[in-house]
Design a protein around this motif. Structure first.
Motif, PDB file in Angstrom:
ATOM      1  N   VAL B 107       0.840  -1.189   0.000  1.00 18.38           N
ATOM      2  CA  VAL B 107       0.000   0.000   0.000  1.00 18.38           C
ATOM      3  C   VAL B 107       0.882   1.248   0.000  1.00 18.38           C
ATOM      4  O   VAL B 107       1.794   1.370   0.815  1.00 18.38           O
ATOM      5  CB  VAL B 107      -0.917   0.024   1.243  1.00 18.38           C
ATOM      6  CG1 VAL B 107      -1.832   1.239   1.199  1.00 18.38           C
ATOM      7  CG2 VAL B 107      -1.717  -1.262   1.302  1.00 18.38           C
ATOM      8  N   GLY B 108       0.629   2.157  -0.918  1.00 21.21           N
ATOM      9  CA  GLY B 108       1.390   3.395  -0.960  1.00 21.21           C
ATOM     10  C   GLY B 108       2.621   3.319  -1.837  1.00 21.21           C
ATOM     11  O   GLY B 108       3.372   4.278  -1.927  1.00 21.21           O
ATOM     12  N   ARG B 109       2.830   2.191  -2.525  1.00 17.54           N
ATOM     13  CA  ARG B 109       4.043   2.023  -3.325  1.00 17.54           C
ATOM     14  C   ARG B 109       4.124   3.048  -4.455  1.00 17.54           C
ATOM     15  O   ARG B 109       5.114   3.748  -4.611  1.00 17.54           O
ATOM     16  CB  ARG B 109       4.091   0.613  -3.903  1.00 17.54           C
ATOM     17  CG  ARG B 109       5.200   0.408  -4.902  1.00 17.54           C
ATOM     18  CD  ARG B 109       5.207  -1.013  -5.411  1.00 17.54           C
ATOM     19  NE  ARG B 109       6.244  -1.212  -6.403  1.00 17.54           N
ATOM     20  CZ  ARG B 109       6.074  -0.980  -7.687  1.00 17.54           C
ATOM     21  NH1 ARG B 109       4.915  -0.535  -8.123  1.00 17.54           N
ATOM     22  NH2 ARG B 109       7.045  -1.181  -8.539  1.00 17.54           N
ATOM     23  N   LYS B 110       3.039   3.134  -5.218  1.00 14.82           N
ATOM     24  CA  LYS B 110       3.074   4.034  -6.374  1.00 14.82           C
ATOM     25  C   LYS B 110       3.212   5.483  -5.940  1.00 14.82           C
ATOM     26  O   LYS B 110       3.974   6.247  -6.516  1.00 14.82           O
ATOM     27  CB  LYS B 110       1.790   3.864  -7.208  1.00 14.82           C
ATOM     28  CG  LYS B 110       1.984   2.960  -8.395  1.00 14.82           C
ATOM     29  CD  LYS B 110       0.707   2.808  -9.166  1.00 14.82           C
ATOM     30  CE  LYS B 110       0.739   3.632 -10.434  1.00 14.82           C
ATOM     31  NZ  LYS B 110      -0.349   3.245 -11.344  1.00 14.82           N
ATOM     32  N   SER B 112       4.587   6.602  -3.216  1.00 16.39           N
ATOM     33  CA  SER B 112       5.897   6.953  -2.693  1.00 16.39           C
ATOM     34  C   SER B 112       6.948   6.957  -3.810  1.00 16.39           C
ATOM     35  O   SER B 112       7.903   7.724  -3.758  1.00 16.39           O
ATOM     36  CB  SER B 112       6.307   6.038  -1.538  1.00 16.39           C
ATOM     37  OG  SER B 112       6.317   4.711  -1.937  1.00 16.39           O
ATOM     38  N   LEU B 113       6.761   6.128  -4.839  1.00 14.30           N
ATOM     39  CA  LEU B 113       7.680   6.193  -5.976  1.00 14.30           C
ATOM     40  C   LEU B 113       7.574   7.557  -6.659  1.00 14.30           C
ATOM     41  O   LEU B 113       8.579   8.156  -7.051  1.00 14.30           O
ATOM     42  CB  LEU B 113       7.347   5.098  -6.986  1.00 14.30           C
ATOM     43  CG  LEU B 113       8.135   3.804  -6.842  1.00 14.30           C
ATOM     44  CD1 LEU B 113       7.624   2.769  -7.824  1.00 14.30           C
ATOM     45  CD2 LEU B 113       9.610   4.047  -7.061  1.00 14.30           C
ATOM     46  N   MET B 114       6.365   8.044  -6.772  1.00 14.80           N
ATOM     47  CA  MET B 114       6.139   9.362  -7.362  1.00 14.80           C
ATOM     48  C   MET B 114       6.810  10.434  -6.512  1.00 14.80           C
ATOM     49  O   MET B 114       7.417  11.364  -7.021  1.00 14.80           O
ATOM     50  CB  MET B 114       4.629   9.612  -7.449  1.00 14.80           C
ATOM     51  CG  MET B 114       4.241  10.729  -8.368  1.00 14.80           C
ATOM     52  SD  MET B 114       4.509  10.261 -10.064  1.00 14.80           S
ATOM     53  CE  MET B 114       2.932   9.527 -10.442  1.00 14.80           C
TER      54      MET B 114
END
Lengths: 434, 283
Positions: B107-110, B112-114
């Motif tokens: 959860v939150g991967r995309k 935080s990558l951004m």
């Protein structure tokens, strides 16, 4: 999925109870998690009472008694508290979400981890990715996010050499620094001149290094060339040798009276080429010549990186593509335009952009060559200063203008981020795989 | 027919001529300033400016003077410590983070990558005033640890991104089959995937190591007394005074810095392209 009324009520209650973090979890029969959440909440409340509230109020007033209150430290502590508050809000949101989700699991009759052991196991399994990325976040927050936050705040204060705490207080001044930069004639003229040269410098120097890099890669990629490895190694040297060394050497070589360019290189060119007589050039004392020298040197320094990158790409283009183009009757130039260039740009475009943004802030090149000089164009800037070296001078000079420097920093950051976002969107770097 | 072949041959010859002409000129332009700097290190007497001449007395005195008369030894030591710490910590952090972003869906991967991608665009070195104020508060002015910290943190977003791109090139089947064999998180990471990204780790290590050797602005801004200097700001004191240029000493110091770095650079050079292009272009 349809929920019966009691289930809906159950979810609502769990969410409502979570106004105090932990209660919702306890209601969900997750005692261990609930207590953990309660403790975090209690710690935050205690922190807020003992330190946080005062720090946040300090952020508004920035201190009231000169000599007693250190406005800067008050500002920093306030910023830190703001970060803590943001983290807590994040936790608070997670807490709500969790209570709702688990209540839903109960309603759907699915298995819920209630024992300490299974919750811990679940945490280790799902927490792994968070555990591995925490160090990166901590370092980034304190080395980048926090300084940016402080910069934003200082840009709206009057922190300069007239207002050095603790003897003097610092005050909020709203957009004054920005209006000064954009409208007050003394700052505006300097800002426009420096910004204009920064853009010219960035475009000229970066385009030059990319052009030389691509051209060299293509020339060296021809099959018949002997000693390819020797040339390859030589062309890498400007990248391999630390840049500050070469910039300082060049700085000495371009000296007007004793430098090697005026005493050796130009006489040699004059002697070799008939009817050419350049003579000594004022590299360090005439702004235009300094600018030309800086751009040329950056071409020298920056092309190897592009050359290495493009060489790699060229070797990955399949020979058949050229063959097919040749059969279709494409000449050398057409093959270059329709096969080589597209291949290079699809892979390297984002990297080219980082080259432009890098040169936009290439402090070493500007400052180590001629310290932004020659001469001065007002407000502390020299005739070849770019925005970043102007910031440096505003911050380190004898009469520092910290708040103006911060305002310029914000301008640079927004400018760079804006351009990068536009380009990344266009080159589709944002499209992620899932 | 004959004429066509002849003209083809001439144009081929002309092409070859200009190719070699270009390569040779470029090689001379690159070698000339480097050779000037390198040769100045061995010249006797007080050299004021660089030029390429070979009718002087040659000596190794400058290297001796560098260590007996100046603080160069301390500067080198300072820089080495900063470089090693920066390298070890930064590479560890970005390897862990890069691996996570490549291998785990959480959860939150995309988002935080951004976040990494946008933070990476911030020109951090420009936040001089903020660093100054932070250093004041923590008593970190003139302290190397603060500089190390800024080097480590500043490089993380971009390099995590590149590292993740490289981890993505390692086939997922490998960890899948290891998982079936009962390998845990750490076993898969350390024994299966990590050995396959060694080239990228080497490249990242070199870059992290090179930064403190070349970075000027932050070091000059934060380090205030000569005995704390890094080599970049130390060497500059030899030639920033037009009246008193110690060009020979500068050159001797430059050689001692450039040779090890250049050697390391050439050892790892062949991994550069893969490292750059695998990470830079896709999420």
């Amino acid at each position: 999925m349809e929920y019966i009324e009691t289930d809906k009520k159950r979810m609502r209650t769990a969410t409502l109870l979570s106004i105090v973090p932990g209660l919702g979890q306890i209601y969900n029969k997750q005692l261990f998690k609930g207590i953990a959440f309660l403790i975090i909440f209690a710690l935050f409340v205690i922190e807020m009472i003992n330190f946080g509230a005062e720090a946040l109020i300090g952020l508004i007033t920035l201190g009231s008694t000169p000599g007693m209150d250190h406005s800067l430290f008050i500002l920093i502590e306030g910023s830190l508290q703001l970060l803590i508050l943001l983290l807590f809000i994040l936790f608070y949101a997670i807490n709500f979400n969790d209570a709702r989700k688990v209540a839903k699991l109960w309603a759907e009759g699915k298995k819920v981890n209630t024992s300490i052991k299974s919750i811990l196991l679940n945490m280790v399994d799902n927490g792994f990715p968070y555990l591995f990325t925490i160090p990166a976040y901590v370092a980034m927050v304190f080395a980048i996010v926090f300084p940016v936050l402080v910069t934003i705040f200082i840009a709206f204060t009057n922190y300069d050499f007239y207002h050095i705490p603790p003897a003097k207080l610092i005050d909020w001044v709203g957009f004054e620094n920005f209006t000064n930069i954009f409208f007050l004639s003394s700052y505006r003229d300097t800002f426009l001149a420096v910004f204009g040269w920064t853009v010219i410098w960035t475009v000229a120097a970066t385009t030059l290094q990319i052009t030389i890099g691509i051209f060299t890669a293509i020339v060296l990629n021809q099959k018949f060339i002997k000693f390819k490895r020797v040339f390859g190694i030589i062309f890498l040297l400007p990248w391999a040798v630390p840049a500050f060394i070469t910039i300082m050497s060049f700085s000495n070589m371009f000296n007007d009276s004793i430098g090697a360019i005026n005493t050796q290189v130009i006489p040699l060119i004059d002697a070799l080429i008939p009817f050419v007589d350049i003579g000594s050039l004022p590299w360090k004392t005439d702004p235009t010549f300094t600018k030309i020298a800086i751009i040329l040197i950056q071409g020298w320094l920056g092309f190897p990186f592009i050359y290495v990158l493009v060489s790699g790409i060229l070797q990955s283009i399949p020979e058949e593509q050229y063959e097919a183009a040749r059969i279709d009757g494409a000449g050398v130039l057409q093959r270059f335009r329709h096969v080589t260039m597209p291949a290079i740009f699809t892979i390297a475009a984002p990297i080219f952009i980082t080259q432009y943004t890098g040169n936009f802030n290439n402090f070493s090149m500007i400052y180590l060559f001629n310290e932004g000089g020659p001469g001065s164009i007002g407000a502390g800037a020299g005739s070849t200063d770019i925005l970043i070296s102007w910031i440096y001078k505003l911050t380190t000079g004898t009469s520092p203008q910290y708040s103006v420097a911060s305002a310029v920093t914000l301008f640079i950051s927004l400018f760079i981020i804006g351009i990068s976002l536009i380009v990344f969107k266009k080159t589709k770097a944002f499209e992620m795989e899932d | 027919m004959n004429r066509i072949m002849k003209s083809q041959k001439t144009s081929q010859f002309v092409g070859k001529f200009f190719t070699y002409f270009y390569l040779l000129i470029l090689a001379v332009i690159i070698i000339y300033p480097l050779l000037i700097t390198a040769s100045s290190a061995f010249k006797a007497g007080n050299v004021a400016a660089f030029d390429l001449s070979f009718d002087t007395e040659w000596t190794l005195d400058n290297f001796k003077r560098l260590f007996s008369e100046t603080l160069f030894g301390e500067w080198y030591w300072n820089t080495l410590i900063i470089a090693l710490v920066t390298m070890v910590v930064q590479v560890t952090v970005i390897t862990l983070a890069g691996y996570t972003y490549s291998r785990y869906r959480f959860v939150g991967r995309k988002k935080s990558l951004m976040f990494f991608l946008i933070v990476q665009m911030v020109p951090t070195t420009a936040a001089l005033t903020a660093f100054y104020v932070m250093a004041l508060l923590m008593g970190a002015l003139n302290q190397t640890w603060f500089l190390m910290f800024l080097y480590i943190g500043g490089g993380i977003p971009m390099n995590t991104w590149l590292m993740k791109g490289y981890f993505d090139t390692v086939p997922y089947d490998l960890d899948e089959s290891a998982k079936l064999d009962g390998a845990g998180h750490f076993r898969i990471f350390i024994q299966i995937v990590l050995p396959l990204v060694k080239p990228m780790i080497a490249v990242q290590s070199l870059w992290a190591f090179m930064t403190p050797f070349g970075e000027y602005m932050l070091a000059k801004f934060l380090l205030r007394t000569p005995e704390k200097y890094t080599v970049a700001i130390g060497l500059q004191t030899f030639i920033n005074n037009p009246q008193n240029q110690k060009v020979a000493l500068f050159s001797a110091g430059a050689i001692l810095i450039a040779i090890p770095i250049t050697l390391l650079f050439f050892m790892l050079q062949k991994h550069f392209v893969a490292g750059l292009t695998s990470g830079g272009t896709k999420g």
